[in-house]
Design a protein around this motif. Structure first.
Motif, short mmCIF file in Angstrom:
data_model
loop_
_atom_site.label_atom_id
_atom_site.label_comp_id
_atom_site.label_asym_id
_atom_site.label_seq_id
_atom_site.Cartn_x
_atom_site.Cartn_y
_atom_site.Cartn_z
N GLU A 96 3.27 -28.57 6.98
CA GLU A 96 2.38 -29.19 5.99
C GLU A 96 3.06 -29.26 4.64
O GLU A 96 3.57 -28.26 4.15
CB GLU A 96 1.08 -28.39 5.85
CG GLU A 96 0.22 -28.43 7.08
CD GLU A 96 -1.15 -27.81 6.84
OE1 GLU A 96 -1.64 -27.85 5.70
OE2 GLU A 96 -1.70 -27.29 7.81
N LYS A 98 -5.19 -24.82 0.22
CA LYS A 98 -5.17 -23.70 1.17
C LYS A 98 -4.24 -22.59 0.66
O LYS A 98 -4.57 -21.40 0.78
CB LYS A 98 -4.76 -24.19 2.55
CG LYS A 98 -5.81 -25.12 3.15
CD LYS A 98 -5.41 -25.62 4.51
CE LYS A 98 -4.52 -26.82 4.37
NZ LYS A 98 -4.26 -27.49 5.64
N TYR A 126 3.25 -22.61 4.93
CA TYR A 126 2.63 -23.84 5.43
C TYR A 126 3.69 -24.90 5.70
O TYR A 126 3.62 -25.62 6.70
CB TYR A 126 1.59 -24.38 4.44
CG TYR A 126 0.23 -23.78 4.61
CD1 TYR A 126 -0.57 -24.09 5.70
CD2 TYR A 126 -0.27 -22.88 3.67
CE1 TYR A 126 -1.83 -23.53 5.85
CE2 TYR A 126 -1.53 -22.33 3.82
CZ TYR A 126 -2.30 -22.65 4.91
OH TYR A 126 -3.54 -22.09 5.07
N HIS A 147 4.07 -24.56 9.63
CA HIS A 147 2.95 -25.41 10.03
C HIS A 147 3.22 -26.90 9.75
O HIS A 147 2.35 -27.73 10.02
CB HIS A 147 1.66 -24.97 9.34
CG HIS A 147 1.29 -23.55 9.65
ND1 HIS A 147 0.74 -23.17 10.85
CD2 HIS A 147 1.41 -22.42 8.92
CE1 HIS A 147 0.54 -21.86 10.85
NE2 HIS A 147 0.93 -21.38 9.69
N ASP A 160 -4.50 -16.54 9.01
CA ASP A 160 -3.23 -16.25 9.68
C ASP A 160 -2.08 -16.19 8.68
O ASP A 160 -1.22 -15.32 8.77
CB ASP A 160 -2.93 -17.31 10.75
CG ASP A 160 -3.88 -17.25 11.93
OD1 ASP A 160 -4.62 -16.24 12.08
OD2 ASP A 160 -3.91 -18.23 12.70
N VAL A 161 -2.06 -17.10 7.71
CA VAL A 161 -1.02 -17.09 6.68
C VAL A 161 -1.15 -15.83 5.83
O VAL A 161 -0.17 -15.17 5.52
CB VAL A 161 -1.09 -18.37 5.80
CG1 VAL A 161 -0.17 -18.27 4.60
CG2 VAL A 161 -0.72 -19.60 6.65
N ASN A 171 -9.24 -20.28 9.75
CA ASN A 171 -8.46 -19.38 10.60
C ASN A 171 -6.98 -19.44 10.27
O ASN A 171 -6.29 -18.42 10.25
CB ASN A 171 -8.70 -19.68 12.08
CG ASN A 171 -10.03 -19.21 12.57
OD1 ASN A 171 -10.61 -18.27 12.04
ND2 ASN A 171 -10.55 -19.87 13.60
N ARG A 172 -6.48 -20.64 9.99
CA ARG A 172 -5.07 -20.77 9.63
C ARG A 172 -4.79 -20.09 8.29
O ARG A 172 -3.76 -19.45 8.12
CB ARG A 172 -4.64 -22.22 9.59
CG ARG A 172 -3.12 -22.32 9.48
CD ARG A 172 -2.56 -23.69 9.49
NE ARG A 172 -3.14 -24.53 10.51
CZ ARG A 172 -2.72 -25.76 10.74
NH1 ARG A 172 -1.73 -26.26 10.02
NH2 ARG A 172 -3.28 -26.51 11.65
N GLY A 225 -11.13 -24.05 11.92
CA GLY A 225 -9.71 -23.96 12.26
C GLY A 225 -8.84 -23.79 11.02
O GLY A 225 -7.89 -23.00 11.02
N GLU A 226 -9.16 -24.51 9.95
CA GLU A 226 -8.41 -24.38 8.70
C GLU A 226 -8.60 -23.00 8.08
O GLU A 226 -7.66 -22.40 7.56
CB GLU A 226 -8.79 -25.47 7.71
CG GLU A 226 -8.33 -26.85 8.11
CD GLU A 226 -6.83 -26.98 8.23
OE1 GLU A 226 -6.06 -26.23 7.58
OE2 GLU A 226 -6.39 -27.87 8.99
N SER A 232 -1.23 -28.75 1.75
CA SER A 232 -1.49 -27.31 1.76
C SER A 232 -1.83 -26.71 0.40
O SER A 232 -2.08 -25.51 0.32
CB SER A 232 -0.28 -26.57 2.35
OG SER A 232 0.81 -26.63 1.44
#
Length: 121
Positions: free
Chosen positions: A42, A50, A36, A40, A95-96, A91-92, A88-89, A47
Motif C-alpha cells: 500500500e 491507517k 504497509y 502490504h 496486525d501492523v 484487523n490489518r 478487515g482494515e 495507508s
C-alpha cells in the motif's frame, strides 16, 4: 512533519531537535507506513490514515501524550466500505501494531542482554 518514510530510498528521514513524544509518534506513523508499503503493497496515500491510527494506538499503549491526535472523520479510503471490509482494515491495523510491538520488544530485549563493554571477560 517530524518524520517521513521515503519508499524509493527505503529510509525514514527524521527532523532534528524533536522532543521524545514528537519523535515517538512521528517514527511510529512512518514505521507503520513502511510496513504497509513493504508488506502490504500500500502506498502512502492508501495507508496514511491507517498509519496515523497505528501511531495513535502505539502512543496510547506506551503512555505518550495523545492529545494532538484528531479523529473528526474517517478517512476517505475507509468511507463507504461495507462492514466486513472495514473490519478487515481494522484487523490489518491491529496486525501492523502487533508487528511493531514485537519488533520493539525484540530490540529492547537484545539491548538489555548486551554485555556491558565495561565488564571484565
Amino acid at each position: 512533519m517530524p518524520a517521513l518514510y521515503d519508499s524509493e530510498q527505503d529510509v525514514i528521514f527524521i527532523q532534528d531537535g524533536l522532543g521524545e513524544m514528537q519523535l515517538f509518534t512521528g517514527m511510529s506513523k512512518e514505521i507503520a507506513a513502511a510496513i504497509y508499503d513493504k508488506r502490504h503493497g500500500e502506498n502512502r496515500e492508501t495507508s496514511a490514515f491507517k498509519s496515523y491510527c497505528v501511531a495513535y494506538m502505539l502512543s496510547k499503549r506506551y503512555g505518550m501524550d495523545i492529545s494532538d491526535f484528531q479523529f473528526g472523520q474517517v478517512a476517505g479510503e475507509l468511507k463507504g466500505l461495507d462492514p466486513q471490509a472495514f473490519k478487515g482494515e481494522l484487523n490489518r491495523m491491529r496486525d501492523v501494531l502487533v508487528e511493531m510491538q514485537m519488533d520493539m520488544q525484540k530490540t529492547l530485549h537484545k539491548e538489555k542482554n548486551k554485555p556491558d563493554k565495561g565488564q571484565a571477560r
